[in-house]
Motif scaffolding. Structure first.
Motif, short mmCIF file in Angstrom:
data_model
loop_
_atom_site.label_atom_id
_atom_site.label_comp_id
_atom_site.label_asym_id
_atom_site.label_seq_id
_atom_site.Cartn_x
_atom_site.Cartn_y
_atom_site.Cartn_z
N ASN A 86 0.81 -1.22 0.00
CA ASN A 86 0.00 0.00 0.00
C ASN A 86 0.85 1.27 0.00
O ASN A 86 0.33 2.36 -0.27
N ASP A 87 2.14 1.13 0.31
CA ASP A 87 3.05 2.28 0.39
C ASP A 87 3.95 2.40 -0.84
O ASP A 87 4.96 3.10 -0.81
N ALA A 88 3.59 1.74 -1.92
CA ALA A 88 4.43 1.74 -3.13
C ALA A 88 4.69 3.15 -3.65
O ALA A 88 5.81 3.46 -4.07
N GLU A 89 3.70 4.02 -3.62
CA GLU A 89 3.91 5.39 -4.11
C GLU A 89 4.90 6.14 -3.23
O GLU A 89 5.73 6.90 -3.74
N GLN A 90 4.83 5.95 -1.92
CA GLN A 90 5.78 6.59 -1.01
C GLN A 90 7.19 6.09 -1.31
O GLN A 90 8.12 6.90 -1.39
N LEU A 91 7.35 4.79 -1.48
CA LEU A 91 8.67 4.25 -1.80
C LEU A 91 9.15 4.78 -3.15
O LEU A 91 10.32 5.15 -3.29
N ARG A 92 8.28 4.86 -4.12
CA ARG A 92 8.65 5.41 -5.43
C ARG A 92 9.16 6.83 -5.29
O ARG A 92 10.20 7.19 -5.84
N ASP A 93 8.45 7.67 -4.55
CA ASP A 93 8.87 9.06 -4.35
C ASP A 93 10.24 9.13 -3.68
O ASP A 93 11.09 9.94 -4.07
N LEU A 94 10.46 8.30 -2.66
CA LEU A 94 11.75 8.30 -1.96
C LEU A 94 12.89 7.83 -2.86
O LEU A 94 14.00 8.38 -2.80
N LEU A 95 12.64 6.84 -3.70
CA LEU A 95 13.65 6.38 -4.65
C LEU A 95 14.00 7.47 -5.66
O LEU A 95 15.18 7.70 -5.96
N LEU A 96 12.99 8.14 -6.19
CA LEU A 96 13.24 9.22 -7.14
C LEU A 96 14.00 10.37 -6.49
O LEU A 96 14.94 10.91 -7.09
#
Length: 111
Positions: free
Chosen positions: A43-53
């Motif tokens: 459910n936190d995939a978008e948060q992880l994506r933002d942090l990776l970017l």
């Protein structure tokens, strides 16, 4: 260094359905550690994506060439990730496919 690329791509499905998936055959082990150390789930995939970017843009000079194979040039980037419940060093793996100028995430996991 990110100006060397035409784009930086982090596929949300790769994060949700692999790195953070509690049911994926290989990804479930990564997902267990993300959950236990940083409380991140699919459910936190978008948060992880933002942090990776954010990490790859802020620390692009720290991208380390890993290998060249038939698919392209691979890179690694390690960085500290913090959430409200903890901190961990994340290793992110990237590729620039042959004949492209797009940096793409291939995987990430907690060291």
């Amino acid at each position: 260094m990110t100006d060397e690329f035409d784009a930086v791509v982090v596929d949300i499905a790769k994060l949700r359905d692999y790195c953070l998936s509690a049911t994926h055959f290989r990804g479930r082990h990564k997902a267990r550690v993300f959950r236990s150390r940083l409380s991140l789930t699919a459910n936190d995939a978008e948060q992880l994506r933002d942090l990776l970017l954010q990490a790859v843009r802020a620390r692009a000079a720290d991208l380390r060439p890993a290998e060249v194979d038939r698919h392209g040039l691979r890179f690694l980037l390690d960085f500290e990730m913090r959430t409200s419940t903890g901190a961990a060093t994340v290793r992110s793996a990237w590729i620039v496919r042959a004949s492209e100028r797009v940096l793409r995430l291939t995987s990430c996991y907690i060291l």
